[in-house]
Design a protein around this motif. Structure first.
Motif, mmCIF file in Angstrom:
data_model
loop_
_atom_site.group_PDB
_atom_site.id
_atom_site.type_symbol
_atom_site.label_atom_id
_atom_site.label_comp_id
_atom_site.label_asym_id
_atom_site.label_seq_id
_atom_site.Cartn_x
_atom_site.Cartn_y
_atom_site.Cartn_z
ATOM 1 N N MET A 114 76.570 29.995 48.567
ATOM 2 C CA MET A 114 75.258 30.158 49.192
ATOM 3 C C MET A 114 74.462 28.864 49.086
ATOM 4 N N PRO A 115 73.655 28.565 50.110
ATOM 5 C CA PRO A 115 72.825 27.360 50.060
ATOM 6 C C PRO A 115 71.789 27.455 48.937
ATOM 7 N N VAL A 116 71.405 26.314 48.410
ATOM 8 C CA VAL A 116 70.368 26.271 47.383
ATOM 9 C C VAL A 116 69.048 26.714 48.003
ATOM 10 N N SER A 117 68.338 27.579 47.322
ATOM 11 C CA SER A 117 67.073 28.097 47.842
ATOM 12 C C SER A 117 65.920 27.164 47.470
ATOM 13 N N PRO A 118 64.790 27.285 48.162
ATOM 14 C CA PRO A 118 63.602 26.496 47.792
ATOM 15 C C PRO A 118 63.198 26.730 46.341
ATOM 16 N N PHE A 119 63.314 27.976 45.889
ATOM 17 C CA PHE A 119 62.944 28.289 44.501
ATOM 18 C C PHE A 119 63.888 27.597 43.522
ATOM 19 N N GLN A 120 65.178 27.630 43.790
ATOM 20 C CA GLN A 120 66.134 26.966 42.903
ATOM 21 C C GLN A 120 65.877 25.466 42.836
ATOM 22 N N ALA A 121 65.547 24.867 43.978
ATOM 23 C CA ALA A 121 65.263 23.430 44.011
ATOM 24 C C ALA A 121 64.027 23.111 43.181
ATOM 25 N N ALA A 122 62.982 23.908 43.334
ATOM 26 C CA ALA A 122 61.746 23.672 42.595
ATOM 27 C C ALA A 122 61.934 23.889 41.100
ATOM 28 N N ILE A 123 62.693 24.914 40.734
ATOM 29 C CA ILE A 123 62.936 25.189 39.315
ATOM 30 C C ILE A 123 63.767 24.082 38.684
ATOM 31 N N ASP A 124 64.687 23.499 39.438
ATOM 32 C CA ASP A 124 65.444 22.351 38.924
ATOM 33 C C ASP A 124 64.495 21.219 38.536
ATOM 34 N N VAL A 125 63.506 20.950 39.394
ATOM 35 C CA VAL A 125 62.527 19.902 39.108
ATOM 36 C C VAL A 125 61.718 20.270 37.868
ATOM 37 N N LEU A 126 61.317 21.525 37.755
ATOM 38 C CA LEU A 126 60.549 21.969 36.586
ATOM 39 C C LEU A 126 61.372 21.916 35.304
ATOM 40 N N ASP A 127 62.629 22.286 35.394
ATOM 41 C CA ASP A 127 63.510 22.214 34.216
ATOM 42 C C ASP A 127 63.620 20.777 33.711
ATOM 43 N N ARG A 128 63.708 19.837 34.640
ATOM 44 C CA ARG A 128 63.793 18.432 34.251
ATOM 45 C C ARG A 128 62.479 17.955 33.638
ATOM 46 N N ALA A 129 61.359 18.499 34.145
ATOM 47 C CA ALA A 129 60.056 18.169 33.556
ATOM 48 C C ALA A 129 59.980 18.693 32.125
ATOM 49 N N ASP A 130 60.446 19.922 31.909
ATOM 50 C CA ASP A 130 60.478 20.494 30.559
ATOM 51 C C ASP A 130 61.356 19.659 29.630
ATOM 52 N N ALA A 131 62.488 19.190 30.160
ATOM 53 C CA ALA A 131 63.405 18.382 29.358
ATOM 54 C C ALA A 131 62.752 17.064 28.938
ATOM 55 N N LEU A 132 61.996 16.462 29.850
ATOM 56 C CA LEU A 132 61.281 15.224 29.503
ATOM 57 C C LEU A 132 60.298 15.472 28.365
ATOM 58 N N LEU A 133 59.631 16.606 28.429
ATOM 59 C CA LEU A 133 58.621 16.908 27.418
ATOM 60 C C LEU A 133 59.235 17.062 26.037
ATOM 61 N N THR A 134 60.476 17.528 25.975
ATOM 62 C CA THR A 134 61.135 17.693 24.665
ATOM 63 C C THR A 134 61.434 16.354 24.002
ATOM 64 N N LEU A 135 61.401 15.270 24.774
ATOM 65 C CA LEU A 135 61.679 13.942 24.211
ATOM 66 C C LEU A 135 60.475 13.356 23.483
ATOM 67 N N ASP A 136 59.322 14.005 23.639
ATOM 68 C CA ASP A 136 58.109 13.557 22.948
ATOM 69 C C ASP A 136 58.303 13.750 21.440
ATOM 70 N N SER A 137 58.302 12.649 20.709
ATOM 71 C CA SER A 137 58.561 12.712 19.263
ATOM 72 C C SER A 137 57.336 13.116 18.463
ATOM 73 N N GLY A 138 56.164 13.096 19.110
ATOM 74 C CA GLY A 138 54.939 13.438 18.397
ATOM 75 C C GLY A 138 54.401 12.306 17.550
ATOM 76 N N SER A 139 54.937 11.111 17.733
ATOM 77 C CA SER A 139 54.524 9.960 16.915
ATOM 78 C C SER A 139 53.195 9.362 17.358
ATOM 79 N N GLY A 140 52.754 9.753 18.542
ATOM 80 C CA GLY A 140 51.507 9.185 19.044
ATOM 81 C C GLY A 140 51.688 7.862 19.747
ATOM 82 N N SER A 141 52.935 7.492 20.033
ATOM 83 C CA SER A 141 53.204 6.218 20.688
ATOM 84 C C SER A 141 52.870 6.276 22.167
#
Length: 204
Positions: free
Chosen positions: A1-28
């Motif tokens: 099945m073709p990728v849906s608009p929702f699946q495409a948008a959630i992929d972008v959001l998942d990657r945003a969440d993944a970026l946020l996990t890289l924040d070490s909290g050091s304040g840099s």
């Protein structure tokens, strides 16, 4: 099945969440920039859903607003020339594919981030009372005014990062200062965007 608009948008959001996990909290500064990039990616999820959704609209079922999207005359000339050339070569012509590609090229010039942008998107999709319906579908439900306000805040904050490098505006700056952006706030924004898109996709 073709990728849906929702699946495409959630992929972008998942990657945003993944970026946020890289924040070490050091304040840099690097941690702060990871938060900024996560927010920008999250807002890109709003654009992604609407672009993909409009792109999927059948060409024989365009709303009045979508049917009136302007396409450069040069594109029409090119489509005509390619159709003529295809007939000369005995090749099966697919003018509707070219028409859709021309429409898509124009849509990519339009952003769907602020409340005003999303209202235009709803109009292009032929959706009436979009914010009211989405608000009722959200869990928990939200008022139209609250949704519009949140979208505007997200769009404004994204623009501060993308267009101004998130530099703090100062009348007579004596030093470079950056706007604050807390990890908890970004996480909340990303969660809200996910809730919003889940509701949108359920009713459009």
């Amino acid at each position: 099945m073709p990728v849906s608009p929702f699946q495409a948008a959630i992929d972008v959001l998942d990657r945003a969440d993944a970026l946020l996990t890289l924040d070490s909290g050091s304040g840099s500064v690097l941690d702060a920039d990871l938060r900024r990039q996560a927010l920008v990616m999250g807002v890109a999820g709003l654009d992604t859903w609407m672009h993909w959704k409009i792109h999927r609209v059948p060409l024989d079922a365009l709303s009045q607003n979508l049917a009136e999207i302007a396409v450069p005359f040069a594109n029409l000339v090119e489509m005509g020339e390619r159709s003529v050339e295809a007939r000369k070569q005995g090749v099966r012509d697919r003018p509707m594919v070219r028409a859709r590609n021309a429409l898509h090229a124009q849509l990519l010039r339009i952003t769907f981030q602020s409340a005003r942008d999303w209202q235009r998107g709803f109009n292009l999709l032929g959706v009436r009372s979009g914010f009211t319906a989405v608000g009722a579908a959200m869990v928990p439900s939200e008022a139209k005014a609250d949704i519009e306000s949140r979208l505007n805040q997200l769009s404004h904050r994204r623009n501060q990062v993308v267009h101004e490098g998130d530099l703090m505006r100062q009348a007579k700056p004596r030093a470079i200062r950056h706007n604050d952006l807390e990890a908890a706030k970004v996480a909340d924004d990303l969660l809200w965007i996910r809730r919003f898109l889940t509701a949108v996709d359920s009713m459009v």
